[in-house]
Write a protein that holds these residues in place. Structure first.
Motif, PDB file in Angstrom:
ATOM      1  N   LYS A 186       0.817  -1.214   0.000  1.00  0.00           N
ATOM      2  CA  LYS A 186       0.000   0.000   0.000  1.00  0.00           C
ATOM      3  C   LYS A 186       0.850   1.264   0.000  1.00  0.00           C
ATOM      4  O   LYS A 186       0.391   2.324  -0.425  1.00  0.00           O
ATOM      5  CB  LYS A 186      -0.925   0.016   1.223  1.00  0.00           C
ATOM      6  CG  LYS A 186      -1.932  -1.108   1.280  1.00  0.00           C
ATOM      7  CD  LYS A 186      -2.976  -0.977   0.204  1.00  0.00           C
ATOM      8  CE  LYS A 186      -4.030  -2.071   0.338  1.00  0.00           C
ATOM      9  NZ  LYS A 186      -5.016  -2.034  -0.743  1.00  0.00           N
ATOM     10  N   ILE A 187       2.121   1.158   0.446  1.00  0.00           N
ATOM     11  CA  ILE A 187       2.939   2.372   0.599  1.00  0.00           C
ATOM     12  C   ILE A 187       4.317   2.277  -0.043  1.00  0.00           C
ATOM     13  O   ILE A 187       5.062   3.257  -0.032  1.00  0.00           O
ATOM     14  CB  ILE A 187       3.099   2.735   2.094  1.00  0.00           C
ATOM     15  CG1 ILE A 187       3.830   1.611   2.845  1.00  0.00           C
ATOM     16  CG2 ILE A 187       1.757   3.031   2.734  1.00  0.00           C
ATOM     17  CD1 ILE A 187       4.220   1.973   4.272  1.00  0.00           C
ATOM     18  N   THR A 188       4.659   1.128  -0.608  1.00  0.00           N
ATOM     19  CA  THR A 188       6.017   0.930  -1.126  1.00  0.00           C
ATOM     20  C   THR A 188       5.960   0.116  -2.411  1.00  0.00           C
ATOM     21  O   THR A 188       5.108  -0.761  -2.556  1.00  0.00           O
ATOM     22  CB  THR A 188       6.881   0.178  -0.088  1.00  0.00           C
ATOM     23  OG1 THR A 188       6.849   0.881   1.152  1.00  0.00           O
ATOM     24  CG2 THR A 188       8.318   0.044  -0.562  1.00  0.00           C
ATOM     25  N   SER A 189       6.890   0.399  -3.333  1.00  0.00           N
ATOM     26  CA  SER A 189       6.941  -0.399  -4.559  1.00  0.00           C
ATOM     27  C   SER A 189       8.382  -0.653  -4.970  1.00  0.00           C
ATOM     28  O   SER A 189       9.317   0.049  -4.558  1.00  0.00           O
ATOM     29  CB  SER A 189       6.168   0.286  -5.696  1.00  0.00           C
ATOM     30  OG  SER A 189       6.637   1.584  -5.933  1.00  0.00           O
ATOM     31  N   GLU A 190       8.543  -1.708  -5.799  1.00  0.00           N
ATOM     32  CA  GLU A 190       9.840  -2.079  -6.338  1.00  0.00           C
ATOM     33  C   GLU A 190       9.614  -2.712  -7.704  1.00  0.00           C
ATOM     34  O   GLU A 190       8.804  -3.626  -7.838  1.00  0.00           O
ATOM     35  CB  GLU A 190      10.537  -3.067  -5.399  1.00  0.00           C
ATOM     36  CG  GLU A 190      11.922  -3.504  -5.846  1.00  0.00           C
ATOM     37  CD  GLU A 190      12.514  -4.486  -4.854  1.00  0.00           C
ATOM     38  OE1 GLU A 190      13.500  -4.112  -4.178  1.00  0.00           O
ATOM     39  OE2 GLU A 190      11.996  -5.618  -4.740  1.00  0.00           O
ATOM     40  N   VAL A 191      10.325  -2.221  -8.708  1.00  0.00           N
ATOM     41  CA  VAL A 191      10.114  -2.681 -10.085  1.00  0.00           C
ATOM     42  C   VAL A 191      11.365  -3.393 -10.586  1.00  0.00           C
ATOM     43  O   VAL A 191      12.492  -2.928 -10.374  1.00  0.00           O
ATOM     44  CB  VAL A 191       9.763  -1.490 -11.011  1.00  0.00           C
ATOM     45  CG1 VAL A 191       9.601  -1.963 -12.453  1.00  0.00           C
ATOM     46  CG2 VAL A 191       8.483  -0.801 -10.526  1.00  0.00           C
ATOM     47  N   ARG A 192      11.130  -4.505 -11.274  1.00  0.00           N
ATOM     48  CA  ARG A 192      12.187  -5.229 -11.973  1.00  0.00           C
ATOM     49  C   ARG A 192      11.885  -5.199 -13.462  1.00  0.00           C
ATOM     50  O   ARG A 192      10.716  -5.256 -13.861  1.00  0.00           O
ATOM     51  CB  ARG A 192      12.270  -6.675 -11.486  1.00  0.00           C
ATOM     52  CG  ARG A 192      12.844  -6.835 -10.093  1.00  0.00           C
ATOM     53  CD  ARG A 192      12.708  -8.268  -9.595  1.00  0.00           C
ATOM     54  NE  ARG A 192      13.539  -8.518  -8.412  1.00  0.00           N
ATOM     55  CZ  ARG A 192      13.215  -8.155  -7.173  1.00  0.00           C
ATOM     56  NH1 ARG A 192      12.052  -7.554  -6.958  1.00  0.00           N
ATOM     57  NH2 ARG A 192      14.021  -8.400  -6.165  1.00  0.00           N
ATOM     58  N   ILE A 193      12.936  -5.140 -14.278  1.00  0.00           N
ATOM     59  CA  ILE A 193      12.744  -5.070 -15.724  1.00  0.00           C
ATOM     60  C   ILE A 193      13.570  -6.149 -16.426  1.00  0.00           C
ATOM     61  O   ILE A 193      14.599  -6.600 -15.912  1.00  0.00           O
ATOM     62  CB  ILE A 193      13.116  -3.679 -16.286  1.00  0.00           C
ATOM     63  CG1 ILE A 193      14.567  -3.330 -15.955  1.00  0.00           C
ATOM     64  CG2 ILE A 193      12.172  -2.614 -15.757  1.00  0.00           C
ATOM     65  CD1 ILE A 193      15.042  -2.024 -16.575  1.00  0.00           C
TER      66      ILE A 193
END
Length: 686
Positions: free
Chosen positions: A254-261
């Motif tokens: 709800k408050i944090t994100s992390e993206v992988r590509i």
């Protein structure tokens, strides 16, 4: 039991102890879904509701026919161009579900639409009616065509529990391939060459926590686990960038994100992290040619837009800096420009970032409206597809020509029967909350309506979800009978930016409820409303239960759909779907005594007392995996035993999920029942 008497739920005391507080829950037995007593009770409630609303059958049928007669039943959407094809969906009179289609593309201009006629050269991709068969419920979880246009992955569900089965169709031959993967979540993404499809699966708590790679033509048991998220606060999702150059794997709480590509032409490669997660920092990534665009809230409450090098995506350089009055919502990148969707002063807007010019915003003529990008799958284009609506303007599709800066209306949703927007008017009012905060209210009414008038007041107020001013065909059945319709844009939603959301969550959650009551009192004080029926669903159903406890005298009736009314007991149980994730929205009452006491002071089920309550109509679904059926079932049982007033009605769809009935005619009939109950409760019987 007399047919005129409401069901009386048995009491089976169940003890709960938290933070030294002992609570006896006499209706906890209703949480056991496969207990015959539970099903018998729900069926008895359905029978009582059927009997209690029997007098509404003629009005319900009249309203159903009004909705049906105003809707162009055989219709098609404006086609969207992608990789040499125009994709669109259409509906046919008498059929419950949509049909997904495509035709070969020539040029940038969509084919001419003719009501009731399929486009020449049409290829049917998915016919929901054929797939649904005789099932009482049907839903599509994903439908994704491979980049080369030769394959389609789609998933279906027949119960409403949101567990889908994935199939693959060869579009060149029409063959359904042997590939079949049960138990998957929404969404998914193709590799660039169409040889692999990535999808997510859920754990026992209904949390999408694994991403898998399926190679077309192989057995599901051979699928490769690409990534597993062990932190129970995070969901996983995967998609393909608009450029189709990158696969984007996002982990989000709800408050944090992390993206992988990962380069989409290397499906067996290793995903790399854009920027390691940092508690409280949310970000999203969009590929824009020779760079990435990153929308993030690091030291920027309302988000800022940054650029990042392709070989160093964690290094962010500001492009659009943070503004306290503007919440940046999303960014779409194209070959020659980018588009920012934003929110300011309670309204949405569009900003164009040309590759070789100064940024500018598109203006719209109405005082209140909702606008956003829609159907823009192509990376190389000089047109922007927009969706636009207001409370008097039906859903409209525009192309915006970037060269001429012209808005080109492609289609406005037909409203049959002589609808004229000039017969209605919309307003923006501002209520003053108990702490002095000004709360916006959107209002629509038919011109000439005598005021004060009966009013339906809608609210939600959670998860930063905004209930924007939009058009509704069913709503006309209220407006044409002299109703005022209003939306209270209360704190906890996102209408006024991120701070608006923050001020309506955790230990400020009660602002959501007092804002809604303030909006109701404002409508009465300013001569809009003679009586008010309140309506909300899901977290908006929690709102309904809370305001019924807080100010029952303010409302002539309450409609609570799939309502989150037993929130404290649900959030105390980490084994239930969504609970751990929800601690970042409501707080953690299991481990924090202050959060426990605060939640206990407002959650609807905990606070029912012996006051006089307005009539309440609660609607739920047996297979709902987001808000369990037992929450409204327990609530209604306690209202019947403890409160005065009412009546209190419970209707359970025995074969549906969180969204209710799946077929459009079934959904219209259900809406007609709700509207007829609202009219009857407000003593409008025509």
């Amino acid at each position: 039991m007399s047919s005129q008497m409401p069901p009386k739920a048995k009491k089976v005391p169940s003890e709960r102890v938290h933070h030294g507080d002992t609570v006896i829950d006499e209706y906890a037995w209703l949480t056991v879904k496969d207990d015959p007593d539970t099903i018998a009770y729900l069926e008895a409630e359905n029978a009582y509701t059927e009997q209690a609303t029997a007098h509404l059958k003629p009005l319900q049928e009249t309203i159903f026919q009004e909705i049906k007669s105003r809707t162009l039943e055989t219709d098609l959407s404006v086609p969207s161009r992608k990789n040499g094809w125009w994709y669109y969906s259409r509906t046919e009179e008498g059929k419950q579900y949509g049909i997904q289609c495509r035709v070969a593309a020539t040029g940038e201009t969509p084919p001419e639409l003719k009501a009731g006629e399929p486009l020449p050269g049409e290829e049917v991709l998915l016919d929901g009616n054929e797939l649904a068969g005789d099932s009482d419920f049907f839903a599509i979880g994903t439908s994704a065509v491979s980049p080369d246009g030769t394959m389609m992955a789609y998933s279906v569900n027949f119960t409403g529990d949101e567990r889908f089965t994935l199939r693959v169709r060869n579009l060149a031959t029409g063959e359904i391939l042997p590939d079949e993967i049960p138990g998957i979540f929404y969404g998914g993404a193709w590799s660039a060459d169409g040889t692999a499809f990535f999808y997510t699966t859920v754990d026992e708590s209904w949390r999408p926590y694994r991403v898998h790679r399926h190679t077309i033509g192989t057995a599901a048991e051979d699928d490769v686990l690409v990534h597993e998220e062990t932190d129970e606060r995070f969901w996983l999702g995967i998609g393909l960038s608009r450029s189709e150059r990158y696969l984007m794997l996002a982990a989000e709480s709800k408050i944090t994100s992390e993206v992988r590509i990962l380069e989409a032409d290397d499906p067996a490669g290793e995903f790399r992290v854009v920027r390691p997660r940092e508690t409280g920092v949310e970000y999203g990534v969009e590929h824009a040619g020779d760079r990435f665009l990153v929308l993030h809230n690091r030291n920027a409450e309302n988000f800022e837009l940054a650029t990042a090098p392709l070989d160093d995506p964690g290094t962010w350089t500001p492009l659009i800096e943070h503004r306290a009055d503007t919440r940046l919502l999303n960014v779409d990148a194209f070959q020659s420009h980018s588009v920012v969707h934003f929110r300011r002063d309670g309204l949405t807007g569009i900003r164009i970032l040309p590759g070789d010019g100064e940024p500018y915003e598109i203006s719209f003529p109405e005082p209140i409206y909702d606008v956003g990008p829609a159907g823009n799958p192509e990376f190389v284009t000089e047109r922007l597809r927009l969706g636009y609506t207001s409370m008097i303007t039906p859903a409209s599709v525009y192309d915006y020509d970037l060269a001429t800066r012209e808005l080109i209306l492609l289609k406005r949703k037909p409203v049959l029967g002589g609808y004229d927007p000039d017969d209605y008017e919309q307003f923006r009012e501002w209520a003053t909350a108990s702490d002095g905060t000004r709360v916006p209210i959107s209002i629509v009414v038919r011109k000439g309506t005598e005021r004060p008038a009966p009013t339906l007041l809608y609210g939600y107020g959670s998860y930063e979800v905004s209930i924007d001013p939009s058009f509704s065909i069913p709503r006309l059945s209220l407006l044409d009978r002299g109703f005022v319709f209003a939306i209270a844009h209360i704190r906890g939603g996102g209408e006024m930016g991120r701070r608006w959301y923050e001020d309506g969550k955790f230990q400020q959650k009660k602002n959501t409820f007092t804002d809604f009551v303030a909006a109701a009192e404002h409508l009465k004080a300013e001569g809009w409303s003679s009586s008010i029926v309140a309506r909300g669903g899901s977290a908006g159903g929690l709102l309904m239960g809370a305001v019924a406890n807080l100010a029952p005298e303010s409302f002539a009736g309450v409609v609570a759909q799939v309502p989150f009314v037993d929130a404290l007991n649900t959030i105390l149980d980490p084994s239930l779907p969504l609970t751990v994730i929800e601690w970042d929205e409501w707080g953690d009452p299991l481990h924090n005594a202050d959060v426990y006491e605060y939640m206990k002071s407002y959650t609807p089920y905990e606070n029912v007392d012996d006051r006089v309550y307005p009539p309440i109509f609660a609607i739920t679904s047996l297979n709902d995996t987001r808000v369990f059926y037992h929450e409204p079932a327990k609530w209604v049982a306690k209202l019947r035993d403890t409160a005065r007033g009412g009546p209190f009605l419970l209707k359970t769809e025995m074969g549906a999920g969180h969204g209710g009935r799946s077929g459009r005619y079934d959904a219209w009939r259900e809406e007609a029942l709700v509207l007829s109950w609202i009219l009857d409760t407000a003593k409008v019987t025509k």
